[in-house]
Design a protein around this motif. Structure first.
Motif, PDB file in Angstrom:
ATOM      1  N   ARG A   1      -9.918   6.667   8.503  1.00 12.74           N
ATOM      2  CA  ARG A   1     -10.585   7.181   9.704  1.00 12.74           C
ATOM      3  C   ARG A   1      -9.680   8.151  10.457  1.00 12.74           C
ATOM      4  NH1 ARG A   1     -12.737   1.889   9.790  1.00 12.74           N
ATOM      5  NH2 ARG A   1     -11.044   1.111  11.094  1.00 12.74           N
ATOM      6  N   ALA A   2      -8.359   7.990  10.316  1.00  5.35           N
ATOM      7  CA  ALA A   2      -7.407   8.889  10.974  1.00  5.35           C
ATOM      8  C   ALA A   2      -7.117  10.128  10.136  1.00  5.35           C
ATOM      9  CB  ALA A   2      -6.109   8.141  11.262  1.00  5.35           C
ATOM     10  N   GLY A   3      -7.705  10.232   8.946  1.00  7.22           N
ATOM     11  CA  GLY A   3      -7.518  11.406   8.107  1.00  7.22           C
ATOM     12  C   GLY A   3      -6.384  11.286   7.109  1.00  7.22           C
ATOM     13  N   ILE A   4      -5.853  10.084   6.931  1.00  5.84           N
ATOM     14  CA  ILE A   4      -4.793   9.868   5.938  1.00  5.84           C
ATOM     15  C   ILE A   4      -5.452   9.222   4.729  1.00  5.84           C
ATOM     16  CG2 ILE A   4      -2.610   8.724   5.456  1.00  5.84           C
ATOM     17  CD1 ILE A   4      -2.111   8.746   8.507  1.00  5.84           C
ATOM     18  N   ASN A   5      -5.666  10.018   3.697  1.00  6.26           N
ATOM     19  CA  ASN A   5      -6.374   9.541   2.502  1.00  6.26           C
ATOM     20  C   ASN A   5      -5.412   9.394   1.340  1.00  6.26           C
ATOM     21  OD1 ASN A   5      -9.003   9.598   3.718  1.00  6.26           O
ATOM     22  ND2 ASN A   5      -8.903  11.831   3.593  1.00  6.26           N
ATOM     23  N   GLY A   6      -5.845   8.746   0.314  1.00  9.26           N
ATOM     24  CA  GLY A   6      -5.057   8.625  -0.915  1.00  9.26           C
ATOM     25  C   GLY A   6      -4.172   7.403  -0.968  1.00  9.26           C
ATOM     26  N   CYS A   7      -4.311   6.477  -0.025  1.00 10.64           N
ATOM     27  CA  CYS A   7      -3.492   5.260  -0.066  1.00 10.64           C
ATOM     28  C   CYS A   7      -4.051   4.329  -1.135  1.00 10.64           C
ATOM     29  CB  CYS A   7      -3.496   4.560   1.292  1.00 10.64           C
ATOM     30  SG  CYS A   7      -2.734   5.548   2.594  1.00 10.64           S
ATOM     31  N   MET A   8      -3.133   3.748  -1.922  1.00 11.29           N
ATOM     32  CA  MET A   8      -3.532   2.839  -2.995  1.00 11.29           C
ATOM     33  C   MET A   8      -2.860   1.489  -2.792  1.00 11.29           C
ATOM     34  SD  MET A   8      -3.595   5.358  -6.301  1.00 11.29           S
ATOM     35  CE  MET A   8      -1.900   5.828  -6.170  1.00 11.29           C
ATOM     36  N   ILE A   9      -3.598   0.419  -3.106  1.00 10.19           N
ATOM     37  CA  ILE A   9      -3.102  -0.945  -2.920  1.00 10.19           C
ATOM     38  C   ILE A   9      -2.694  -1.492  -4.277  1.00 10.19           C
ATOM     39  CG2 ILE A   9      -3.728  -3.252  -2.136  1.00 10.19           C
ATOM     40  CD1 ILE A   9      -5.786  -1.858  -0.285  1.00 10.19           C
ATOM     41  N   TRP A  10      -1.458  -2.024  -4.330  1.00 13.44           N
ATOM     42  CA  TRP A  10      -0.926  -2.587  -5.559  1.00 13.44           C
ATOM     43  C   TRP A  10      -0.266  -3.911  -5.239  1.00 13.44           C
ATOM     44  CZ3 TRP A  10       1.994   2.540  -6.695  1.00 13.44           C
ATOM     45  CH2 TRP A  10       1.106   3.475  -7.207  1.00 13.44           C
ATOM     46  N   PHE A  11       0.039  -4.635  -6.291  1.00 14.09           N
ATOM     47  CA  PHE A  11       0.842  -5.858  -6.103  1.00 14.09           C
ATOM     48  C   PHE A  11       2.257  -5.440  -5.702  1.00 14.09           C
ATOM     49  CE2 PHE A  11      -2.370  -7.626  -9.079  1.00 14.09           C
ATOM     50  CZ  PHE A  11      -2.848  -8.597  -8.226  1.00 14.09           C
ATOM     51  N   TRP A  12       2.853  -6.261  -4.891  1.00 19.05           N
ATOM     52  CA  TRP A  12       4.182  -5.955  -4.353  1.00 19.05           C
ATOM     53  C   TRP A  12       5.223  -5.921  -5.446  1.00 19.05           C
ATOM     54  CZ3 TRP A  12       6.025  -4.104   0.030  1.00 19.05           C
ATOM     55  CH2 TRP A  12       7.407  -4.212   0.272  1.00 19.05           C
ATOM     56  N   GLU A  13       6.014  -4.852  -5.410  1.00 13.77           N
ATOM     57  CA  GLU A  13       7.142  -4.730  -6.351  1.00 13.77           C
ATOM     58  C   GLU A  13       8.423  -4.702  -5.521  1.00 13.77           C
ATOM     59  OE1 GLU A  13       6.476  -1.195  -8.536  1.00 13.77           O
ATOM     60  OE2 GLU A  13       4.567  -1.865  -9.336  1.00 13.77           O
TER      61      GLU A  13
ATOM     62  N   MET B   1       0.856  -1.177   0.000  1.00  7.70           N
ATOM     63  CA  MET B   1       0.000   0.000   0.000  1.00  7.70           C
ATOM     64  C   MET B   1       0.892   1.227   0.000  1.00  7.70           C
ATOM     65  SD  MET B   1      -3.196   1.042   2.477  1.00  7.70           S
ATOM     66  CE  MET B   1      -2.391   0.501   3.937  1.00  7.70           C
ATOM     67  N   GLN B   2       0.731   2.070  -1.015  1.00 10.54           N
ATOM     68  CA  GLN B   2       1.503   3.304  -1.115  1.00 10.54           C
ATOM     69  C   GLN B   2       0.603   4.450  -0.698  1.00 10.54           C
ATOM     70  OE1 GLN B   2       3.630   4.020  -4.778  1.00 10.54           O
ATOM     71  NE2 GLN B   2       3.426   6.229  -4.528  1.00 10.54           N
ATOM     72  N   CYS B   3       1.069   5.214   0.290  1.00 12.16           N
ATOM     73  CA  CYS B   3       0.253   6.309   0.825  1.00 12.16           C
ATOM     74  C   CYS B   3       0.749   7.686   0.407  1.00 12.16           C
ATOM     75  CB  CYS B   3       0.198   6.220   2.341  1.00 12.16           C
ATOM     76  SG  CYS B   3      -0.775   4.824   2.908  1.00 12.16           S
ATOM     77  N   GLY B   4       1.862   7.758  -0.272  1.00  7.96           N
ATOM     78  CA  GLY B   4       2.321   9.061  -0.709  1.00  7.96           C
ATOM     79  C   GLY B   4       3.629   8.976  -1.470  1.00  7.96           C
ATOM     80  N   SER B   5       3.888   9.990  -2.277  1.00 11.20           N
ATOM     81  CA  SER B   5       5.131  10.104  -3.029  1.00 11.20           C
ATOM     82  C   SER B   5       5.506  11.585  -3.008  1.00 11.20           C
ATOM     83  CB  SER B   5       4.909   9.603  -4.459  1.00 11.20           C
ATOM     84  OG  SER B   5       6.104   9.677  -5.185  1.00 11.20           O
ATOM     85  N   PHE B   6       6.707  11.893  -2.495  1.00  7.90           N
ATOM     86  CA  PHE B   6       7.080  13.281  -2.273  1.00  7.90           C
ATOM     87  C   PHE B   6       8.443  13.580  -2.894  1.00  7.90           C
ATOM     88  CE2 PHE B   6       4.486  11.822   1.273  1.00  7.90           C
ATOM     89  CZ  PHE B   6       3.484  12.779   1.294  1.00  7.90           C
TER      90      PHE B   6
END
Length: 188
Positions: free
Chosen positions: A175-187, A115-120
């Motif tokens: 629920r904690a306010g951290i949105n935008g997480c996406m689930i992908w196959f493991w790389e 699960m990737q929750c951000g890219s900065f």
């Protein structure tokens, strides 16, 4: 000759064309008589129901029967006796065998999830998101990825053995306010 209609006062209507009021009409006598007959007939019908027809009076002596031995009173609402149960499926199932083919289950899933929750662009922003996720009781990693447009810092959770666990964690983060997480196959 010119008339100015804008500033003129309206004229009163002349009262010569009034219709004369019609004299009040009497209700038709035939309708009154029909209603009276129907009401009287209904009243007579109700009176006969109340009084009923009188019983014929007879001069014969009435014989009183001697009370006999009282019979047990049967309740008309009583249930019939419970039938004897005869089931055969229990004996049939004891003699049956069921064969099920199950695929072999391994400890490793065929394709784990991440699960990737951000890219900065800045590592400090990625570390800040990692800390917010840590406050929720989950462990995240920050991976540096060099691309054609420069370095990116990705905040990743996982690997997850199944997608259900990844979805559960994503809902907890939402629920904690951290949105935008996406689930992908493991790389790797």
């Amino acid at each position: 000759m010119r008339s100015d209609y804008a500033n003129s006062k309206p004229r009163r209507q002349q009262r010569g064309n009034h219709k004369k009021p019609l004299p009040p009409q009497r209700p038709p006598m035939l309708l009154f008589l029909v209603v009276l007959v129907v009401v009287a007939g209904f009243g007579y019908f109700l009176w006969t129901l109340k009084n009923g027809s009188p019983a014929p009076i007879t001069q014969e002596p009435v014989q009183v029967e001697q009370p006999q031995k009282p019979e047990p009173h049967k309740d008309p609402n009583a249930l019939p006796p419970k039938p004897k149960e005869e089931w055969t499926y229990q004996q049939e199932l004891e003699n049956k065998q069921v064969e099920v083919d199950l695929p072999e289950k391994s400890d490793q899933p065929s394709r784990p999830y991440q699960m990737q929750c951000g890219s900065f662009r800045k590592e400090s922003q990625a570390q800040e998101l990692k800390a917010r996720i840590a406050f929720q009781g989950m462990e995240a990693q920050v991976h540096k990825v060099d691309g054609s447009s420069g370095a990116w810092y990705k905040v990743v959770l996982g690997p997850y053995q199944g997608k259900r666990k990844a979805e559960t964690d994503r809902h907890e983060l939402q629920r904690a306010g951290i949105n935008g997480c996406m689930i992908w196959f493991w790389e790797s």
